[in-house]
Design a protein around this motif. Sequence first.
Motif, PDB file in Angstrom:
ATOM      1  N   THR A 123       0.830  -1.207   0.000  1.00 36.98           N
ATOM      2  CA  THR A 123       0.000   0.000   0.000  1.00 36.98           C
ATOM      3  C   THR A 123       0.866   1.261   0.000  1.00 36.98           C
ATOM      4  N   LEU A 124       1.895   1.282   0.848  1.00 34.83           N
ATOM      5  CA  LEU A 124       2.801   2.425   0.866  1.00 34.83           C
ATOM      6  C   LEU A 124       3.485   2.610  -0.483  1.00 34.83           C
ATOM      7  N   ALA A 125       3.951   1.487  -1.054  1.00 35.34           N
ATOM      8  CA  ALA A 125       4.598   1.565  -2.361  1.00 35.34           C
ATOM      9  C   ALA A 125       3.634   2.054  -3.430  1.00 35.34           C
ATOM     10  N   MET A 126       2.384   1.624  -3.359  1.00 35.92           N
ATOM     11  CA  MET A 126       1.391   2.030  -4.349  1.00 35.92           C
ATOM     12  C   MET A 126       1.168   3.548  -4.318  1.00 35.92           C
ATOM     13  N   PHE A 127       1.079   4.126  -3.115  1.00 42.06           N
ATOM     14  CA  PHE A 127       0.923   5.574  -3.011  1.00 42.06           C
ATOM     15  C   PHE A 127       2.148   6.294  -3.575  1.00 42.06           C
ATOM     16  N   GLY A 128       3.315   5.732  -3.336  1.00 45.49           N
ATOM     17  CA  GLY A 128       4.525   6.321  -3.902  1.00 45.49           C
ATOM     18  C   GLY A 128       4.524   6.294  -5.417  1.00 45.49           C
ATOM     19  N   VAL A 129       4.093   5.158  -5.980  1.00 40.78           N
ATOM     20  CA  VAL A 129       4.015   5.036  -7.439  1.00 40.78           C
ATOM     21  C   VAL A 129       3.031   6.039  -8.007  1.00 40.78           C
ATOM     22  N   ILE A 130       1.895   6.214  -7.340  1.00 42.27           N
ATOM     23  CA  ILE A 130       0.896   7.174  -7.815  1.00 42.27           C
ATOM     24  C   ILE A 130       1.473   8.588  -7.826  1.00 42.27           C
ATOM     25  N   LEU A 131       2.214   8.942  -6.794  1.00 41.33           N
ATOM     26  CA  LEU A 131       2.826  10.269  -6.738  1.00 41.33           C
ATOM     27  C   LEU A 131       3.896  10.444  -7.808  1.00 41.33           C
ATOM     28  N   LEU A 237      10.988  -4.563  -5.221  1.00 39.64           N
ATOM     29  CA  LEU A 237      11.194  -3.845  -6.472  1.00 39.64           C
ATOM     30  C   LEU A 237      10.558  -2.458  -6.460  1.00 39.64           C
ATOM     31  N   SER A 238       9.795  -2.143  -5.407  1.00 39.75           N
ATOM     32  CA  SER A 238       9.178  -0.825  -5.316  1.00 39.75           C
ATOM     33  C   SER A 238      10.207   0.291  -5.275  1.00 39.75           C
ATOM     34  N   VAL A 239      11.455  -0.040  -5.001  1.00 41.16           N
ATOM     35  CA  VAL A 239      12.498   0.983  -4.964  1.00 41.16           C
ATOM     36  C   VAL A 239      12.925   1.399  -6.380  1.00 41.16           C
ATOM     37  N   GLU A 240      12.525   0.655  -7.389  1.00 33.99           N
ATOM     38  CA  GLU A 240      13.016   0.939  -8.736  1.00 33.99           C
ATOM     39  C   GLU A 240      12.593   2.301  -9.293  1.00 33.99           C
ATOM     40  N   PRO A 241      11.356   2.797  -9.036  1.00 29.56           N
ATOM     41  CA  PRO A 241      11.074   4.163  -9.507  1.00 29.56           C
ATOM     42  C   PRO A 241      12.038   5.195  -8.940  1.00 29.56           C
ATOM     43  N   MET A 242      12.452   5.030  -7.686  1.00 29.75           N
ATOM     44  CA  MET A 242      13.429   5.931  -7.095  1.00 29.75           C
ATOM     45  C   MET A 242      14.770   5.810  -7.812  1.00 29.75           C
ATOM     46  N   LEU A 243      15.180   4.586  -8.087  1.00 30.93           N
ATOM     47  CA  LEU A 243      16.446   4.383  -8.793  1.00 30.93           C
ATOM     48  C   LEU A 243      16.374   4.918 -10.218  1.00 30.93           C
ATOM     49  N   ALA A 244      15.215   4.777 -10.852  1.00 35.79           N
ATOM     50  CA  ALA A 244      15.053   5.304 -12.200  1.00 35.79           C
ATOM     51  C   ALA A 244      15.135   6.823 -12.198  1.00 35.79           C
ATOM     52  N   ALA A 245      14.515   7.461 -11.199  1.00 35.27           N
ATOM     53  CA  ALA A 245      14.596   8.916 -11.103  1.00 35.27           C
ATOM     54  C   ALA A 245      16.041   9.366 -10.899  1.00 35.27           C
ATOM     55  N   ALA A 262       8.519  13.133  -2.299  1.00 36.62           N
ATOM     56  CA  ALA A 262       7.576  12.479  -1.386  1.00 36.62           C
ATOM     57  C   ALA A 262       7.380  11.018  -1.775  1.00 36.62           C
ATOM     58  N   ALA A 263       7.316  10.752  -3.080  1.00 35.71           N
ATOM     59  CA  ALA A 263       7.184   9.380  -3.566  1.00 35.71           C
ATOM     60  C   ALA A 263       8.405   8.556  -3.185  1.00 35.71           C
ATOM     61  N   VAL A 264       9.584   9.148  -3.302  1.00 36.41           N
ATOM     62  CA  VAL A 264      10.821   8.449  -2.951  1.00 36.41           C
ATOM     63  C   VAL A 264      10.793   8.020  -1.485  1.00 36.41           C
ATOM     64  N   VAL A 265      10.315   8.904  -0.601  1.00 36.73           N
ATOM     65  CA  VAL A 265      10.253   8.571   0.824  1.00 36.73           C
ATOM     66  C   VAL A 265       9.305   7.399   1.066  1.00 36.73           C
ATOM     67  N   LEU A 266       8.108   7.447   0.471  1.00 33.11           N
ATOM     68  CA  LEU A 266       7.140   6.375   0.660  1.00 33.11           C
ATOM     69  C   LEU A 266       7.676   5.041   0.133  1.00 33.11           C
ATOM     70  N   ILE A 267       8.258   5.078  -1.041  1.00 39.15           N
ATOM     71  CA  ILE A 267       8.765   3.843  -1.654  1.00 39.15           C
ATOM     72  C   ILE A 267       9.936   3.285  -0.848  1.00 39.15           C
ATOM     73  N   SER A 268      10.782   4.162  -0.346  1.00 39.99           N
ATOM     74  CA  SER A 268      11.916   3.706   0.463  1.00 39.99           C
ATOM     75  C   SER A 268      11.439   3.047   1.753  1.00 39.99           C
ATOM     76  N   ILE A 269      10.418   3.639   2.391  1.00 44.27           N
ATOM     77  CA  ILE A 269       9.853   3.043   3.606  1.00 44.27           C
ATOM     78  C   ILE A 269       9.280   1.661   3.304  1.00 44.27           C
TER      79      ILE A 269
END
Length: 283
Positions: A123-131, A237-245, A262-269
């Motif tokens: 759920t946390l990762a999903m909110f990060g992806v949406i952001l 793998l939810s960390v990958e959008p952060m790595l891509a950025a 903000a998305a990076v923080v959520l995905i990292s958590i």
Amino acid sequence: MQTSLTDRIPAPTLVLLAGFTVQLGSALAKSVFELAGPLGTVFLRVFLSAVLLLVLWRPRWQGARNHWPLVLAYGGALALMNTLFYLAIDRVPLGVVVAIEFTGPLGLAVIKSRRWLDVLWVTLAMFGVILLAPLQGSGLDPLGLGFAILSALAWAGHILLTQATGEVVPGLEGLAWGMVFASILLLPMGVGAAGTTLLDWRLLAIATAVAALSSVTYALEMVALRRLPVNVFGVLLSVEPMLAAAAGFLVLGETLTVRAMAAVVLISIAAAGAAKYGIPEVE
């Protein structure tokens, strides 16, 4: 009994290393699209990856021979996933494509979840992806978005086939022969799209670097999936959008907005929580 270096590295760390190498390689590949286009670039990347695997690991066919339908399916998934991804990043920014593509493994994590903590991290990762994926009012190319969505589905299939292949084919033989088959599938499109441009020295140099990074990525993923359930792998793998950025910033000059941070923080958590609380280690 001796253990390899990858056996001593925690499985979550292997997944994160795989994410870093694949996103760095994607950014480098996009930087040469003007030379060979997405189809020429993806063929060269997969072909050179196959060559590197054959030379460095020298896989034997015996281990894969009894499971050749699975290995061929795995190679087909590799070809399809990479092609759709390259077609997507040709039209849509890298960070957005990776965020959309992540819905594939995210869906696997939800479907296969057995613990409420897994649902929390998803759920946390999903909110990060949406952001991280500002789709509304962004003027993004519709065809590119379509390729990204199809790539997400292909990625989910690739994860399942990677796990299945790694369980029955020893070492990296399944990866090597799957990559060979993928390069054969991509040969007509790659040569047809780029022709003799595939021999350009700059393209070959960068494509070789991308191929090396992608080979490392797939090897790390296959080793990790031998020790992790698919749902936990998908959450990590939810960390990958952060790595891509980050790769987009370092290689392509893309910058992060407050929304992306903000998305990076959520995905990292989410990734840290899954690594600490949601992973049953295999003895």
